[in-house]
Design a protein around this motif. Structure first.
Motif, PDB file in Angstrom:
ATOM      1  N   GLY A   1       0.813  -1.223   0.000  1.00 52.42           N
ATOM      2  CA  GLY A   1       0.000   0.000   0.000  1.00 52.42           C
ATOM      3  C   GLY A   1       0.841   1.264   0.000  1.00 52.42           C
ATOM      4  O   GLY A   1       0.515   2.239   0.695  1.00 52.42           O
ATOM      5  N   THR A   2       1.901   1.278  -0.799  1.00 56.17           N
ATOM      6  CA  THR A   2       2.853   2.409  -0.722  1.00 56.17           C
ATOM      7  C   THR A   2       2.247   3.731  -1.183  1.00 56.17           C
ATOM      8  O   THR A   2       2.711   4.793  -0.780  1.00 56.17           O
ATOM      9  CB  THR A   2       4.117   2.120  -1.557  1.00 56.17           C
ATOM     10  N   ARG A   3       1.194   3.667  -2.023  1.00 52.22           N
ATOM     11  CA  ARG A   3       0.617   4.929  -2.504  1.00 52.22           C
ATOM     12  C   ARG A   3      -0.104   5.685  -1.393  1.00 52.22           C
ATOM     13  O   ARG A   3      -0.419   6.850  -1.538  1.00 52.22           O
ATOM     14  CB  ARG A   3      -0.357   4.658  -3.666  1.00 52.22           C
TER      15      ARG A   3
ATOM     16  N   GLU B   1      -6.529  -1.921   2.845  1.00 55.24           N
ATOM     17  CA  GLU B   1      -7.894  -2.447   2.834  1.00 55.24           C
ATOM     18  C   GLU B   1      -8.680  -2.028   4.078  1.00 55.24           C
ATOM     19  O   GLU B   1      -9.888  -2.184   4.136  1.00 55.24           O
ATOM     20  CB  GLU B   1      -7.873  -3.978   2.715  1.00 55.24           C
TER      21      GLU B   1
ATOM     22  N   GLN C   1       0.824 -14.161   3.932  1.00 55.24           N
ATOM     23  CA  GLN C   1       1.571 -14.300   2.683  1.00 55.24           C
ATOM     24  C   GLN C   1       3.074 -14.419   2.936  1.00 55.24           C
ATOM     25  O   GLN C   1       3.803 -14.927   2.094  1.00 55.24           O
ATOM     26  CB  GLN C   1       1.296 -13.106   1.742  1.00 55.24           C
TER      27      GLN C   1
ATOM     28  N   GLY D   1       3.813 -10.492  -4.710  1.00 52.67           N
ATOM     29  CA  GLY D   1       2.932 -10.221  -5.839  1.00 52.67           C
ATOM     30  C   GLY D   1       1.535 -10.798  -5.647  1.00 52.67           C
ATOM     31  O   GLY D   1       1.324 -11.694  -4.814  1.00 52.67           O
TER      32      GLY D   1
HETATM   33  P1  UTP Z   1      -1.438  -3.386  -5.581  1.00 51.89           P
HETATM   34  O1  UTP Z   1      -0.199  -3.444  -6.360  1.00 51.89           O
HETATM   35  O2  UTP Z   1      -2.487  -2.406  -5.947  1.00 51.89           O
HETATM   36  O3  UTP Z   1      -1.173  -3.158  -4.018  1.00 51.89           O
HETATM   37  O4  UTP Z   1      -2.010  -4.846  -5.460  1.00 51.89           O
HETATM   38  P2  UTP Z   1      -0.034  -2.530  -3.199  1.00 51.89           P
HETATM   39  O5  UTP Z   1       1.283  -3.053  -3.621  1.00 51.89           O
HETATM   40  O6  UTP Z   1      -0.452  -2.780  -1.789  1.00 51.89           O
HETATM   41  O7  UTP Z   1      -0.256  -0.980  -3.494  1.00 51.89           O
HETATM   42  P3  UTP Z   1       0.758   0.206  -3.789  1.00 51.89           P
HETATM   43  O8  UTP Z   1       0.867   0.252  -5.285  1.00 51.89           O
HETATM   44  O9  UTP Z   1       2.052  -0.080  -3.091  1.00 51.89           O
HETATM   45  O10 UTP Z   1       0.043   1.391  -3.216  1.00 51.89           O
HETATM   46  C1  UTP Z   1      -3.359  -5.215  -5.730  1.00 51.89           C
HETATM   47  C2  UTP Z   1      -3.930  -6.052  -4.598  1.00 51.89           C
HETATM   48  O11 UTP Z   1      -3.121  -7.198  -4.340  1.00 51.89           O
HETATM   49  C3  UTP Z   1      -2.759  -7.271  -2.975  1.00 51.89           C
HETATM   50  C4  UTP Z   1      -2.908  -5.862  -2.434  1.00 51.89           C
HETATM   51  O12 UTP Z   1      -3.207  -5.880  -1.053  1.00 51.89           O
HETATM   52  C5  UTP Z   1      -4.043  -5.305  -3.284  1.00 51.89           C
HETATM   53  O13 UTP Z   1      -5.316  -5.663  -2.762  1.00 51.89           O
HETATM   54  N1  UTP Z   1      -1.367  -7.788  -2.906  1.00 51.89           N
HETATM   55  C6  UTP Z   1      -0.407  -7.272  -3.726  1.00 51.89           C
HETATM   56  C7  UTP Z   1      -1.068  -8.810  -2.030  1.00 51.89           C
HETATM   57  O14 UTP Z   1      -1.941  -9.289  -1.274  1.00 51.89           O
HETATM   58  N2  UTP Z   1       0.213  -9.282  -1.997  1.00 51.89           N
HETATM   59  C8  UTP Z   1       1.191  -8.799  -2.785  1.00 51.89           C
HETATM   60  O15 UTP Z   1       2.336  -9.294  -2.718  1.00 51.89           O
HETATM   61  C9  UTP Z   1       0.880  -7.758  -3.682  1.00 51.89           C
END
Ligand code: UTP
Length: 299
Positions: free
Chosen positions: A17-19, A30, A106, A111
Protein backbone atom coordinates in the motif's frame (compact mmCIF):
# COMPACT_ATOMS: atom_id res chain seq x y z
CA UNK A 1 -30.26 -14.43 -10.99
CA UNK A 2 -28.83 -17.64 -9.55
CA UNK A 3 -27.30 -17.47 -6.11
CA UNK A 4 -24.50 -20.01 -5.95
CA UNK A 5 -24.14 -21.27 -2.40
CA UNK A 6 -20.79 -22.06 -0.99
CA UNK A 7 -18.31 -20.45 -3.39
CA UNK A 8 -15.24 -19.40 -1.45
CA UNK A 9 -13.88 -15.88 -1.69
CA UNK A 10 -10.24 -14.85 -1.45
CA UNK A 11 -9.33 -11.25 -0.62
CA UNK A 12 -5.63 -10.47 -1.02
CA UNK A 13 -4.76 -7.75 1.50
CA UNK A 14 -1.03 -8.23 1.95
CA UNK A 15 0.21 -5.51 -0.40
CA UNK A 16 2.44 -2.76 0.94
CA UNK A 17 0.00 0.00 0.00
CA UNK A 18 2.85 2.41 -0.72
CA UNK A 19 0.62 4.93 -2.50
CA UNK A 20 -1.13 5.64 0.79
CA UNK A 21 1.87 6.07 3.06
CA UNK A 22 2.00 7.07 5.85
CA UNK A 23 -1.65 5.99 6.42
CA UNK A 24 -0.66 2.43 5.56
CA UNK A 25 2.46 2.31 7.69
CA UNK A 26 0.75 0.38 10.48
CA UNK A 27 -2.51 -0.57 8.76
CA UNK A 28 -3.30 -2.35 5.49
CA UNK A 29 -4.86 -0.14 2.81
CA UNK A 30 -7.89 -2.45 2.83
CA UNK A 31 -8.67 -1.03 6.30
CA UNK A 32 -8.84 2.59 5.08
CA UNK A 33 -12.35 3.90 5.79
CA UNK A 34 -14.58 4.70 2.86
CA UNK A 35 -17.12 7.07 4.45
CA UNK A 36 -17.33 5.15 7.73
CA UNK A 37 -16.58 1.51 6.85
CA UNK A 38 -13.22 -0.05 6.01
CA UNK A 39 -12.94 -0.85 2.29
CA UNK A 40 -12.63 -4.56 3.02
CA UNK A 41 -16.02 -4.66 4.71
CA UNK A 42 -17.73 -3.48 1.51
CA UNK A 43 -15.89 -6.26 -0.33
CA UNK A 44 -16.92 -8.96 2.17
CA UNK A 45 -20.53 -7.70 1.96
CA UNK A 46 -20.34 -8.01 -1.82
CA UNK A 47 -19.09 -11.60 -1.56
CA UNK A 48 -21.86 -12.50 0.88
CA UNK A 49 -24.48 -10.90 -1.41
CA UNK A 50 -23.23 -13.17 -4.22
CA UNK A 51 -23.78 -16.26 -2.08
CA UNK A 52 -20.29 -16.71 -0.66
CA UNK A 53 -20.17 -17.58 3.02
CA UNK A 54 -16.49 -18.40 3.38
CA UNK A 55 -13.90 -15.66 3.03
CA UNK A 56 -10.16 -16.06 3.18
CA UNK A 57 -8.13 -12.89 3.64
CA UNK A 58 -4.47 -13.04 2.64
CA UNK A 59 -2.68 -10.88 5.17
CA UNK A 60 0.74 -9.32 5.50
CA UNK A 61 2.62 -7.69 8.30
CA UNK A 62 -0.41 -5.75 9.57
CA UNK A 63 -2.69 -8.70 10.13
CA UNK A 64 -4.10 -7.62 13.49
CA UNK A 65 -6.19 -4.67 12.35
CA UNK A 66 -7.95 -6.88 9.80
CA UNK A 67 -8.47 -9.82 12.13
CA UNK A 68 -9.77 -7.55 14.90
CA UNK A 69 -12.25 -5.90 12.57
CA UNK A 70 -14.01 -9.19 11.84
CA UNK A 71 -13.89 -10.32 15.46
CA UNK A 72 -16.23 -9.54 18.37
CA UNK A 73 -15.21 -6.68 20.70
CA UNK A 74 -16.79 -7.67 24.00
CA UNK A 75 -15.93 -4.49 25.90
CA UNK A 76 -17.30 -2.10 23.27
CA UNK A 77 -20.42 -4.22 22.75
CA UNK A 78 -21.03 -4.31 26.50
CA UNK A 79 -20.66 -0.52 26.85
CA UNK A 80 -23.06 0.18 23.96
CA UNK A 81 -25.54 -2.35 25.35
CA UNK A 82 -25.46 -0.66 28.75
CA UNK A 83 -26.07 2.71 27.07
CA UNK A 84 -28.97 1.21 25.09
CA UNK A 85 -27.39 2.42 21.82
CA UNK A 86 -28.81 -0.28 19.53
CA UNK A 87 -27.85 1.47 16.27
CA UNK A 88 -24.16 1.72 17.13
CA UNK A 89 -24.16 -1.79 18.60
CA UNK A 90 -25.48 -3.10 15.29
CA UNK A 91 -22.68 -1.29 13.43
CA UNK A 92 -20.05 -2.85 15.69
CA UNK A 93 -21.45 -6.36 15.38
CA UNK A 94 -22.24 -6.34 11.64
CA UNK A 95 -18.72 -7.18 10.50
CA UNK A 96 -18.31 -10.14 12.85
CA UNK A 97 -21.63 -11.64 11.74
CA UNK A 98 -21.12 -11.36 7.98
CA UNK A 99 -19.37 -14.60 7.06
CA UNK A 100 -16.78 -17.10 8.16
CA UNK A 101 -13.63 -15.01 7.76
CA UNK A 102 -10.28 -16.83 7.77
CA UNK A 103 -6.76 -15.48 7.51
CA UNK A 104 -3.58 -16.78 5.98
CA UNK A 105 -0.23 -15.02 5.90
CA UNK A 106 1.57 -14.30 2.68
CA UNK A 107 4.99 -13.89 4.27
CA UNK A 108 6.83 -11.69 1.82
CA UNK A 109 4.66 -9.62 -0.53
CA UNK A 110 5.86 -11.33 -3.71
CA UNK A 111 2.93 -10.22 -5.84
CA UNK A 112 -0.80 -10.71 -6.35
CA UNK A 113 -0.28 -14.10 -8.02
CA UNK A 114 1.78 -15.26 -5.06
CA UNK A 115 -0.93 -14.02 -2.65
CA UNK A 116 -3.60 -15.99 -4.54
CA UNK A 117 -1.40 -19.10 -4.47
CA UNK A 118 -1.42 -18.90 -0.66
CA UNK A 119 -5.15 -19.76 -0.84
CA UNK A 120 -4.55 -23.16 -2.47
CA UNK A 121 -4.99 -25.29 0.64
CA UNK A 122 -8.08 -23.46 1.85
CA UNK A 123 -9.82 -23.40 -1.53
CA UNK A 124 -9.09 -27.00 -2.53
CA UNK A 125 -10.40 -28.28 -5.85
CA UNK A 126 -13.18 -25.73 -6.37
CA UNK A 127 -13.91 -22.65 -8.42
CA UNK A 128 -13.42 -19.57 -6.23
CA UNK A 129 -13.69 -15.79 -6.34
CA UNK A 130 -10.90 -13.25 -5.86
CA UNK A 131 -11.94 -9.72 -4.87
CA UNK A 132 -9.54 -6.79 -4.52
CA UNK A 133 -10.20 -4.11 -1.94
CA UNK A 134 -9.00 -1.46 -4.42
CA UNK A 135 -12.23 -1.67 -6.36
CA UNK A 136 -15.59 -1.22 -4.71
CA UNK A 137 -18.59 -2.31 -6.74
CA UNK A 138 -21.92 -0.67 -5.96
CA UNK A 139 -24.21 -3.14 -4.19
CA UNK A 140 -27.01 -2.13 -6.62
CA UNK A 141 -25.00 -3.44 -9.61
CA UNK A 142 -24.23 -7.09 -8.84
CA UNK A 143 -21.18 -8.00 -10.89
CA UNK A 144 -19.89 -11.00 -8.98
CA UNK A 145 -23.17 -12.93 -9.25
CA UNK A 146 -23.07 -12.52 -13.02
CA UNK A 147 -19.43 -13.65 -13.16
CA UNK A 148 -20.19 -16.77 -11.11
CA UNK A 149 -23.14 -17.61 -13.36
CA UNK A 150 -21.02 -17.23 -16.51
CA UNK A 151 -18.23 -19.34 -15.00
CA UNK A 152 -20.66 -22.13 -14.07
CA UNK A 153 -22.48 -22.08 -17.40
CA UNK A 154 -19.33 -22.21 -19.54
CA UNK A 155 -16.89 -23.88 -17.17
CA UNK A 156 -14.68 -20.84 -17.63
CA UNK A 157 -12.24 -18.61 -15.82
CA UNK A 158 -13.95 -15.21 -15.68
CA UNK A 159 -12.40 -11.77 -15.28
CA UNK A 160 -14.17 -8.43 -14.91
CA UNK A 161 -13.64 -5.78 -17.57
CA UNK A 162 -14.70 -2.16 -17.79
CA UNK A 163 -14.64 0.25 -20.71
CA UNK A 164 -12.31 3.18 -19.97
CA UNK A 165 -11.28 6.30 -21.89
CA UNK A 166 -8.20 5.71 -24.10
CA UNK A 167 -6.12 8.10 -21.96
CA UNK A 168 -6.82 5.92 -18.90
CA UNK A 169 -5.92 2.50 -20.28
CA UNK A 170 -2.22 2.84 -19.35
CA UNK A 171 -3.30 2.53 -15.70
CA UNK A 172 -4.79 -0.95 -16.15
CA UNK A 173 -4.31 -4.40 -17.56
CA UNK A 174 -6.01 -4.41 -20.97
CA UNK A 175 -7.76 -7.35 -22.67
CA UNK A 176 -7.72 -8.27 -26.36
CA UNK A 177 -11.09 -9.93 -26.92
CA UNK A 178 -13.49 -11.60 -29.31
CA UNK A 179 -17.23 -11.02 -29.06
CA UNK A 180 -19.60 -13.79 -27.93
CA UNK A 181 -23.37 -14.10 -28.46
CA UNK A 182 -23.92 -12.49 -25.04
CA UNK A 183 -23.51 -8.71 -25.15
CA UNK A 184 -21.79 -8.46 -21.76
CA UNK A 185 -19.47 -11.45 -22.26
CA UNK A 186 -16.27 -11.55 -24.36
CA UNK A 187 -13.63 -14.19 -24.92
CA UNK A 188 -10.19 -13.07 -23.77
CA UNK A 189 -7.46 -13.70 -26.35
CA UNK A 190 -4.58 -12.14 -24.45
CA UNK A 191 -3.81 -9.45 -21.88
CA UNK A 192 -1.43 -6.51 -22.02
CA UNK A 193 -0.25 -4.91 -18.77
CA UNK A 194 -0.62 -1.10 -18.67
CA UNK A 195 -0.33 -0.39 -22.44
CA UNK A 196 -0.08 3.09 -23.95
CA UNK A 197 -3.28 4.21 -25.71
CA UNK A 198 -1.70 3.51 -29.09
CA UNK A 199 -0.60 -0.05 -28.15
CA UNK A 200 -3.84 -1.02 -26.37
CA UNK A 201 -5.75 -3.78 -28.19
CA UNK A 202 -9.09 -2.49 -26.77
CA UNK A 203 -10.54 -0.04 -24.29
CA UNK A 204 -11.40 -2.88 -21.89
CA UNK A 205 -9.59 -2.57 -18.56
CA UNK A 206 -9.21 -5.44 -16.09
CA UNK A 207 -10.78 -4.57 -12.73
CA UNK A 208 -10.36 -6.36 -9.42
CA UNK A 209 -12.84 -9.24 -9.60
CA UNK A 210 -11.96 -12.75 -10.75
CA UNK A 211 -13.72 -16.12 -10.73
CA UNK A 212 -10.93 -18.67 -10.97
CA UNK A 213 -10.81 -22.41 -11.46
CA UNK A 214 -8.52 -24.48 -9.24
CA UNK A 215 -6.19 -25.15 -12.20
CA UNK A 216 -4.92 -21.60 -11.68
CA UNK A 217 -2.86 -22.86 -8.73
CA UNK A 218 -0.76 -25.19 -10.89
CA UNK A 219 -0.22 -22.39 -13.38
CA UNK A 220 0.79 -19.97 -10.61
CA UNK A 221 3.26 -22.52 -9.26
CA UNK A 222 4.98 -22.43 -12.67
CA UNK A 223 4.74 -18.65 -13.08
CA UNK A 224 8.09 -16.90 -12.88
CA UNK A 225 8.42 -13.46 -11.30
CA UNK A 226 7.45 -10.88 -13.90
CA UNK A 227 6.99 -7.12 -13.73
CA UNK A 228 8.56 -5.62 -10.58
CA UNK A 229 10.02 -9.04 -9.65
CA UNK A 230 6.52 -10.08 -8.49
CA UNK A 231 4.51 -13.19 -9.37
CA UNK A 232 1.70 -11.64 -11.38
CA UNK A 233 -1.85 -13.03 -11.52
CA UNK A 234 -2.09 -11.49 -15.00
CA UNK A 235 0.76 -13.71 -16.24
CA UNK A 236 -1.06 -16.84 -15.04
CA UNK A 237 -4.31 -15.67 -16.67
CA UNK A 238 -2.37 -14.99 -19.84
CA UNK A 239 -1.10 -18.60 -19.81
CA UNK A 240 -4.68 -19.89 -19.40
CA UNK A 241 -5.97 -17.67 -22.22
CA UNK A 242 -3.17 -18.87 -24.50
CA UNK A 243 -3.91 -22.58 -23.95
CA UNK A 244 -7.54 -23.58 -23.47
CA UNK A 245 -6.57 -27.20 -22.82
CA UNK A 246 -5.29 -26.12 -19.38
CA UNK A 247 -8.62 -25.03 -17.87
CA UNK A 248 -11.12 -24.07 -20.58
CA UNK A 249 -11.68 -20.54 -21.88
CA UNK A 250 -10.95 -17.24 -20.17
CA UNK A 251 -14.03 -15.02 -20.48
CA UNK A 252 -14.55 -11.38 -19.57
CA UNK A 253 -17.77 -9.97 -18.14
CA UNK A 254 -18.10 -6.31 -19.15
CA UNK A 255 -19.24 -4.32 -16.14
CA UNK A 256 -21.29 -1.23 -16.90
CA UNK A 257 -22.34 -0.40 -13.35
CA UNK A 258 -20.99 1.86 -10.64
CA UNK A 259 -17.43 1.23 -9.48
CA UNK A 260 -15.42 3.18 -6.94
CA UNK A 261 -11.66 3.07 -7.29
CA UNK A 262 -10.02 3.30 -3.89
CA UNK A 263 -6.49 2.26 -4.87
CA UNK A 264 -5.34 5.73 -5.88
CA UNK A 265 -5.48 8.79 -3.60
CA UNK A 266 -7.50 11.12 -5.82
CA UNK A 267 -9.96 8.37 -6.79
CA UNK A 268 -10.20 7.39 -3.13
CA UNK A 269 -11.30 10.92 -2.23
CA UNK A 270 -13.82 10.93 -5.10
CA UNK A 271 -15.17 7.54 -3.96
CA UNK A 272 -15.76 8.89 -0.46
CA UNK A 273 -17.68 11.86 -1.86
CA UNK A 274 -19.80 9.77 -4.24
CA UNK A 275 -20.69 7.16 -1.63
CA UNK A 276 -21.44 9.81 1.00
CA UNK A 277 -23.72 11.65 -1.46
CA UNK A 278 -25.78 8.46 -1.73
CA UNK A 279 -26.26 8.23 2.00
CA UNK A 280 -29.44 9.49 3.61
CA UNK A 281 -27.64 10.68 6.74
CA UNK A 282 -24.86 12.58 4.94
CA UNK A 283 -25.94 13.15 1.33
CA UNK A 284 -28.15 16.28 1.62
CA UNK A 285 -25.71 18.23 3.81
CA UNK A 286 -22.72 17.21 1.68
CA UNK A 287 -24.53 18.18 -1.51
CA UNK A 288 -25.36 21.67 -0.32
CA UNK A 289 -21.78 22.15 0.90
CA UNK A 290 -20.44 20.95 -2.47
CA UNK A 291 -22.68 23.44 -4.29
CA UNK A 292 -21.47 26.25 -2.05
CA UNK A 293 -17.86 25.16 -2.55
CA UNK A 294 -18.26 24.98 -6.35
CA UNK A 295 -19.68 28.50 -6.29
CA UNK A 296 -16.73 29.72 -4.23
CA UNK A 297 -14.20 27.97 -6.50
CA UNK A 298 -15.70 29.37 -9.70
CA UNK A 299 -16.03 32.90 -8.28
P1 UTP B 1 -1.44 -3.39 -5.58
O1 UTP B 1 -0.20 -3.44 -6.36
O2 UTP B 1 -2.49 -2.41 -5.95
O3 UTP B 1 -1.17 -3.16 -4.02
O4 UTP B 1 -2.01 -4.85 -5.46
P2 UTP B 1 -0.03 -2.53 -3.20
O5 UTP B 1 1.28 -3.05 -3.62
O6 UTP B 1 -0.45 -2.78 -1.79
O7 UTP B 1 -0.26 -0.98 -3.49
P3 UTP B 1 0.76 0.21 -3.79
O8 UTP B 1 0.87 0.25 -5.29
O9 UTP B 1 2.05 -0.08 -3.09
O10 UTP B 1 0.04 1.39 -3.22
C1 UTP B 1 -3.36 -5.22 -5.73
C2 UTP B 1 -3.93 -6.05 -4.60
O11 UTP B 1 -3.12 -7.20 -4.34
C3 UTP B 1 -2.76 -7.27 -2.97
C4 UTP B 1 -2.91 -5.86 -2.43
O12 UTP B 1 -3.21 -5.88 -1.05
C5 UTP B 1 -4.04 -5.30 -3.28
O13 UTP B 1 -5.32 -5.66 -2.76
N1 UTP B 1 -1.37 -7.79 -2.91
C6 UTP B 1 -0.41 -7.27 -3.73
C7 UTP B 1 -1.07 -8.81 -2.03
O14 UTP B 1 -1.94 -9.29 -1.27
N2 UTP B 1 0.21 -9.28 -2.00
C8 UTP B 1 1.19 -8.80 -2.79
O15 UTP B 1 2.34 -9.29 -2.72
C9 UTP B 1 0.88 -7.76 -3.68
Amino acid sequence: MTITPGIKTVIPAAGLGTRFLPATKAMPKEMLPVVDKPAIQYVVEEAVAAGSDDVLVIVGRNKNALANHFDRVAELEHTLEKKGDAAKLEKVMAASRLADVHFVRQGDPLGLGHAVLRAKKHVGNETFAVLLGDDLIDARDPLLTRMIDVSRAQSATVIALMEVEPDQIHLYGCAAVDETPESDVVKVKYLVEKPSASDAPSNLAVIGRYVLKPEIFEVLEQTQPGKGGEIQLTDALEALAADESLAGPVLGVIFRGRRYDTGDRLDYIKSNVLLALDREDLGPALESWLKELTGRLSA
